[in-house]
Design an enzyme around this catalytic site. Structure first.
Site, short mmCIF file in Angstrom:
data_model
loop_
_atom_site.label_atom_id
_atom_site.label_comp_id
_atom_site.label_asym_id
_atom_site.label_seq_id
_atom_site.Cartn_x
_atom_site.Cartn_y
_atom_site.Cartn_z
N LYS A 1 -63.95 119.78 54.07
CA LYS A 1 -63.47 121.42 53.27
C LYS A 1 -64.04 122.60 54.49
O LYS A 1 -63.08 123.43 54.39
CB LYS A 1 -64.09 121.38 52.06
N GLN B 1 -69.75 119.30 44.80
CA GLN B 1 -69.59 117.85 45.45
C GLN B 1 -69.56 116.64 44.81
O GLN B 1 -70.62 116.68 43.98
CB GLN B 1 -69.62 117.61 46.77
N ASP C 1 -62.58 123.65 41.70
CA ASP C 1 -61.99 122.81 41.58
C ASP C 1 -61.28 122.95 40.03
O ASP C 1 -60.75 121.57 39.89
CB ASP C 1 -63.01 121.77 41.24
N1 GUN Z 1 -65.01 114.50 44.52
C1 GUN Z 1 -64.63 112.91 44.55
N2 GUN Z 1 -63.00 114.55 44.11
C2 GUN Z 1 -63.87 115.63 44.60
C3 GUN Z 1 -63.19 116.78 44.09
O1 GUN Z 1 -61.79 117.56 43.67
N3 GUN Z 1 -63.72 117.87 44.40
C4 GUN Z 1 -65.49 117.86 43.86
N4 GUN Z 1 -65.99 119.08 43.41
N5 GUN Z 1 -65.72 116.83 44.39
C5 GUN Z 1 -65.10 115.37 44.27
#
Ligand code: GUN
Length: 295
Positions: free
Chosen positions: A52, A96, A119
Site C-alpha cells: 500500500k 491494518q 477502509d
Molecule cells: N486486513 C485484510 N484486509 C484488510 C483491509 O482491506 N484493510 C485493513 N485495514 N486490514 C485488512
C-alpha cells in the site's frame, strides 16, 4: 473463458489517479496523504501494508507508515488514532487488521473518524453504504465491483452466491451487488459456515464470490457452465521448495474451474491488486472531500 485481470485493471486505475495527482501538483494543491497503522509483525500484514505504501509513492501520494510493536497497548493505539484524526495533513488512514488479540478491534475501528476512514469499516460508512448514501466503500468489495464494471460483466438479475460473511468482504459485497446500478442489480444469496449444502447453492449460481480463505474449496463439480468466479481467498501455503517458504493460493481449484467459467479471477493477480487500487481511490476521494470541508 476470460481472465478478469486485476493486475492490469489496477494499473489502469493507478495511472488514472496519478494523472489527477499531477494535475493537483500543477495547480499547487496539496496531494492526498494516506497513513497506515500496523501493529506487530504478521507476515501477510507486513506485505499488504508495504504494498500500500509503495503504491502511494508510485502514484505521487504522500504516505506515512506507523509501525507499532506487537505488545502495544490498546490505550497507546487509541492515542495514535486520535492523533491521526486531529492531524490536518492526513486525508485518510487505515488500521491494518487483524490486530493483536489483547486489543479490542471494534473499539479501535469505532475511534477512526468516519471522514478519514478510507477502509470504510466505521459503522457510519458501512451504514451509509447499505443505505445507498455517499460513503467510503471497503476496498476489496469496491475492487470486485470495479473489476466487474470494467469488464462489463452482466450482473443484472443474475444469481450471485457469496461464500463467507466477513465484515470486510462477504457482508459488504452481498449488499453492493443487490443494490441498483452498474455491476449490481443481482439476486444475492449469502452463504457461510452454517449453510446446509453449499454445493446445491453454488450449482445455481451465475456468479460466485468466494471469500472463505480455504484453498481449493470451490471445485469444478460445484459450478455450472459459464459461471463467473471471483476468488477473494489469499492463503499462504507453506512450501519449502520456494525461496519465500510459501506460495499464495485462492479458494478456487483454478485449473479445473476455469474450464467451465465464462470469467474468472486468478490468485495472485485478481482481487488483491484491485483492493490496493481502490484504497488509493478512496484516499483521493478523502482528499477531495477534505478540501471541500476546509474551503
Ligand atoms: N486486513 C485484510 N484486509 C484488510 C483491509 O482491506 N484493510 C485493513 N485495514 N486490514 C485488512
Amino acid at each position: 473463458m476470460k481472465i478478469l485481470d486485476g493486475r492490469k485493471v489496477s494499473n489502469q486505475i493507478k495511472e488514472e489517479i496519478a494523472i489527477e495527482v499531477d494535475q493537483m501538483k500543477e495547480r499547487g494543491e496539496k496531494v492526498p496523504h494516506l497513513a497506515a497503522v500496523l501493529v506487530g509483525n504478521d507476515g501477510a500484514s507486513l506485505t499488504y501494508v508495504g504494498s500500500k505504501v509503495r503504491s502511494c509513492k508510485k502514484i505521487g501520494f504522500e504516505s506515512t507508515l506507523i509501525h507499532l510493536p506487537e505488545d502495544t497497548s490498546e490505550e497507546t493505539l487509541l492515542q495514535q488514532v486520535a492523533n491521526l484524526n486531529a492531524n490536518d495533513d492526513i486525508d485518510g488512514y487505515i488500521v491494518q487488521l487483524p490486530l493483536p488479540k489483547h486489543i479490542d478491534e471494534q473499539k479501535v475501528l469505532m475511534a477512526v473518524h468516519p471522514d478519514k476512514d478510507v477502509d470504510g469499516f466505521h459503522p457510519t460508512n458501512f451504514g451509509k453504504m447499505a443505505l445507498d448514501m455517499e460513503s467510503f466503500i471497503p476496498a476489496t468489495p469496491f475492487g470486485i465491483m470495479e473489476l466487474l464494471r470494467r469488464y462489463e460483466v452482466d450482473t443484472e438479475g443474475k444469481h450471485t452466491v457469496v461464500i463467507g460473511r466477513s465484515h470486510i468482504v462477504g457482508r459488504p459485497i452481498s449488499i453492493l451487488m443487490s443494490q441498483k446500478g452498474k455491476a449490481a442489480n443481482a439476486t444475492v444469496t449469502l452463504t457461510h459456515s452454517r449453510t446446509k449444502d453449499i454445493k446445491s447453492m453454488t450449482l445455481q449460481a451465475d456468479i460466485i464470490v468466494s471469500a472463505l480463505g480455504v484453498p481449493n474449496f470451490l471445485k469444478a463439480d460445484m459450478v455450472k457452465k459459464d459461471v463467473v468466479v471471483i476468488d477473494v481467498g489469499i492463503t499462504r501455503v507453506p512450501d519449502e521448495t520456494r525461496e519465500r517458504g510459501y506460495y499464495i493460493t485462492g479458494d478456487v481449484d483454478f485449473e479445473a474451474v476455469k474450464e467451465k467459467a465464462s470469467y474468472i479471477t486468478p490468485v495472485p493477480g485478481g482481487v488483491g491488486p484491485m483492493t490496493i487500487a481502490m484504497l488509493l481511490k478512496n484516499t483521493l476521494l478523502a482528499r477531495e472531500r477534505h478540501k471541500q470541508k476546509n474551503a
